[in-house]
Write a protein that holds these residues in place. Structure first.
Motif, PDB file in Angstrom:
ATOM      1  N   CYS A  57     -73.764  27.601  12.763  1.00 32.65           N
ATOM      2  CA  CYS A  57     -73.090  27.663  14.063  1.00 32.65           C
ATOM      3  C   CYS A  57     -73.970  27.157  15.194  1.00 32.65           C
ATOM      4  O   CYS A  57     -73.492  26.980  16.313  1.00 32.65           O
ATOM      5  CB  CYS A  57     -72.617  29.084  14.359  1.00 32.65           C
ATOM      6  N   PHE A  92     -69.038  33.077   8.037  1.00 38.28           N
ATOM      7  CA  PHE A  92     -69.507  33.153   9.421  1.00 38.28           C
ATOM      8  C   PHE A  92     -68.958  34.434  10.038  1.00 38.28           C
ATOM      9  O   PHE A  92     -68.041  35.045   9.505  1.00 38.28           O
ATOM     10  CB  PHE A  92     -69.067  31.929  10.236  1.00 38.28           C
ATOM     11  N   ASP A  93     -69.538  34.800  11.159  1.00 37.10           N
ATOM     12  CA  ASP A  93     -69.068  35.988  11.870  1.00 37.10           C
ATOM     13  C   ASP A  93     -69.132  35.716  13.367  1.00 37.10           C
ATOM     14  O   ASP A  93     -68.148  35.291  13.972  1.00 37.10           O
ATOM     15  CB  ASP A  93     -69.902  37.201  11.468  1.00 37.10           C
ATOM     16  N   CYS A  94     -70.303  35.909  13.995  1.00 40.79           N
ATOM     17  CA  CYS A  94     -70.401  35.863  15.454  1.00 40.79           C
ATOM     18  C   CYS A  94     -70.172  34.460  16.044  1.00 40.79           C
ATOM     19  O   CYS A  94     -69.725  34.334  17.172  1.00 40.79           O
ATOM     20  CB  CYS A  94     -71.765  36.381  15.901  1.00 40.79           C
ATOM     21  N   GLN A  95     -70.523  33.431  15.326  1.00 42.33           N
ATOM     22  CA  GLN A  95     -70.453  32.037  15.783  1.00 42.33           C
ATOM     23  C   GLN A  95     -71.301  31.806  17.024  1.00 42.33           C
ATOM     24  O   GLN A  95     -71.038  30.887  17.804  1.00 42.33           O
ATOM     25  CB  GLN A  95     -69.009  31.596  16.035  1.00 42.33           C
ATOM     26  N   LEU A 113     -78.901  27.831  11.027  1.00 42.00           N
ATOM     27  CA  LEU A 113     -77.650  28.550  11.235  1.00 42.00           C
ATOM     28  C   LEU A 113     -76.579  27.493  11.497  1.00 42.00           C
ATOM     29  O   LEU A 113     -76.702  26.703  12.442  1.00 42.00           O
ATOM     30  CB  LEU A 113     -77.768  29.516  12.412  1.00 42.00           C
ATOM     31  N   GLY A 133     -74.999  32.458  16.851  1.00 39.76           N
ATOM     32  CA  GLY A 133     -76.418  32.462  16.513  1.00 39.76           C
ATOM     33  C   GLY A 133     -77.070  33.825  16.527  1.00 39.76           C
ATOM     34  O   GLY A 133     -78.276  33.931  16.743  1.00 39.76           O
ATOM     35  N   GLU A 134     -76.311  34.875  16.265  1.00 35.16           N
ATOM     36  CA  GLU A 134     -76.899  36.206  16.335  1.00 35.16           C
ATOM     37  C   GLU A 134     -76.856  36.987  15.032  1.00 35.16           C
ATOM     38  O   GLU A 134     -77.668  37.880  14.827  1.00 35.16           O
ATOM     39  CB  GLU A 134     -76.206  37.010  17.441  1.00 35.16           C
ATOM     40  N   CYS A 135     -75.914  36.704  14.142  1.00 36.64           N
ATOM     41  CA  CYS A 135     -75.748  37.558  12.955  1.00 36.64           C
ATOM     42  C   CYS A 135     -76.399  36.986  11.699  1.00 36.64           C
ATOM     43  O   CYS A 135     -76.717  37.727  10.774  1.00 36.64           O
ATOM     44  CB  CYS A 135     -74.269  37.818  12.693  1.00 36.64           C
ATOM     45  N   GLY A 136     -76.581  35.693  11.617  1.00 39.78           N
ATOM     46  CA  GLY A 136     -77.203  35.071  10.451  1.00 39.78           C
ATOM     47  C   GLY A 136     -76.260  34.856   9.275  1.00 39.78           C
ATOM     48  O   GLY A 136     -76.677  34.361   8.230  1.00 39.78           O
ATOM     49  N   THR A 137     -75.004  35.191   9.411  1.00 41.74           N
ATOM     50  CA  THR A 137     -74.045  35.058   8.312  1.00 41.74           C
ATOM     51  C   THR A 137     -73.878  33.607   7.861  1.00 41.74           C
ATOM     52  O   THR A 137     -73.641  33.343   6.692  1.00 41.74           O
ATOM     53  CB  THR A 137     -72.673  35.609   8.751  1.00 41.74           C
ATOM     54  N   CYS A 138     -74.012  32.683   8.775  1.00 40.54           N
ATOM     55  CA  CYS A 138     -73.739  31.264   8.480  1.00 40.54           C
ATOM     56  C   CYS A 138     -74.975  30.509   8.006  1.00 40.54           C
ATOM     57  O   CYS A 138     -75.021  29.280   8.109  1.00 40.54           O
ATOM     58  CB  CYS A 138     -73.158  30.587   9.712  1.00 40.54           C
TER      59      CYS A 138
HETATM   60 FE1  FES Z   1     -73.408  34.440  13.306  1.00 42.16          FE
HETATM   61 FE2  FES Z   1     -73.772  31.803  12.861  1.00 42.16          FE
HETATM   62  S1  FES Z   1     -71.986  32.971  12.581  1.00 42.16           S
HETATM   63  S2  FES Z   1     -75.264  33.314  13.384  1.00 42.16           S
END
Ligand code: FES
Length: 118
Positions: free
Chosen positions: A102, A40-43, A100, A45-50
């Motif tokens: 998060c 995860f990264d932004c937590q 996502l 809903g913006e980066c898509g990492t999760c």
């Molecule tokens: Fe970035 Fe979920 S952590 S979209």
């Protein structure tokens, strides 16, 4: 209480009992509390990492929707949702398998959550 089973190609599956009904109990929060190595990264809903793939294990209609506009946008950018998919989700009221972590709030239903997928 729902059972959430987390599965990853490189790790042993882990099933946890979640407390449904809270507006803050996301898949990501449960994964972190369970010490799973979810990315995860932004937590927010913006980066898509999760990104995760969610399978509803109950026989009843899936409850895990709806996707927020932010979540839909990121999933489209990742190539996991098309405009047709979004239209179908709104008509049939059935959420996408791609979510996502998060953003997805846990409801009272058993889930299989695949993480580490792309
Ligand atoms: Fe970035 Fe979920 S952590 S979209």
């Amino acid at each position: 209480m729902p059972n959430i089973t987390f599965t990853h190609p490189d790790y042993k599956d882990k099933t946890v009992y979640a407390v449904a009904g809270s507006h803050t109990e996301t898949i990501l929060k449960i994964a972190k509390e369970s010490k799973l190595p979810i990315q995860f990264d932004c937590q927010d809903g913006e980066c898509g990492t999760c990104l995760v793939k969610v399978t509803h294990l109950d026989k009843n209609t899936p409850k895990g929707g709806p996707l927020t506009a932010k979540e839909q946008t990121v999933l489209q950018q990742l190539g996991k949702l098309t405009s047709d998919d979004i239209e179908r989700m709104s008509v049939d009221d059935i959420p996408s398998q791609w979510r996502l972590a998060c953003q997805m709030i846990v409801r009272d239903e058993d889930l299989l959550v695949e993480y580490g997928v792309s």
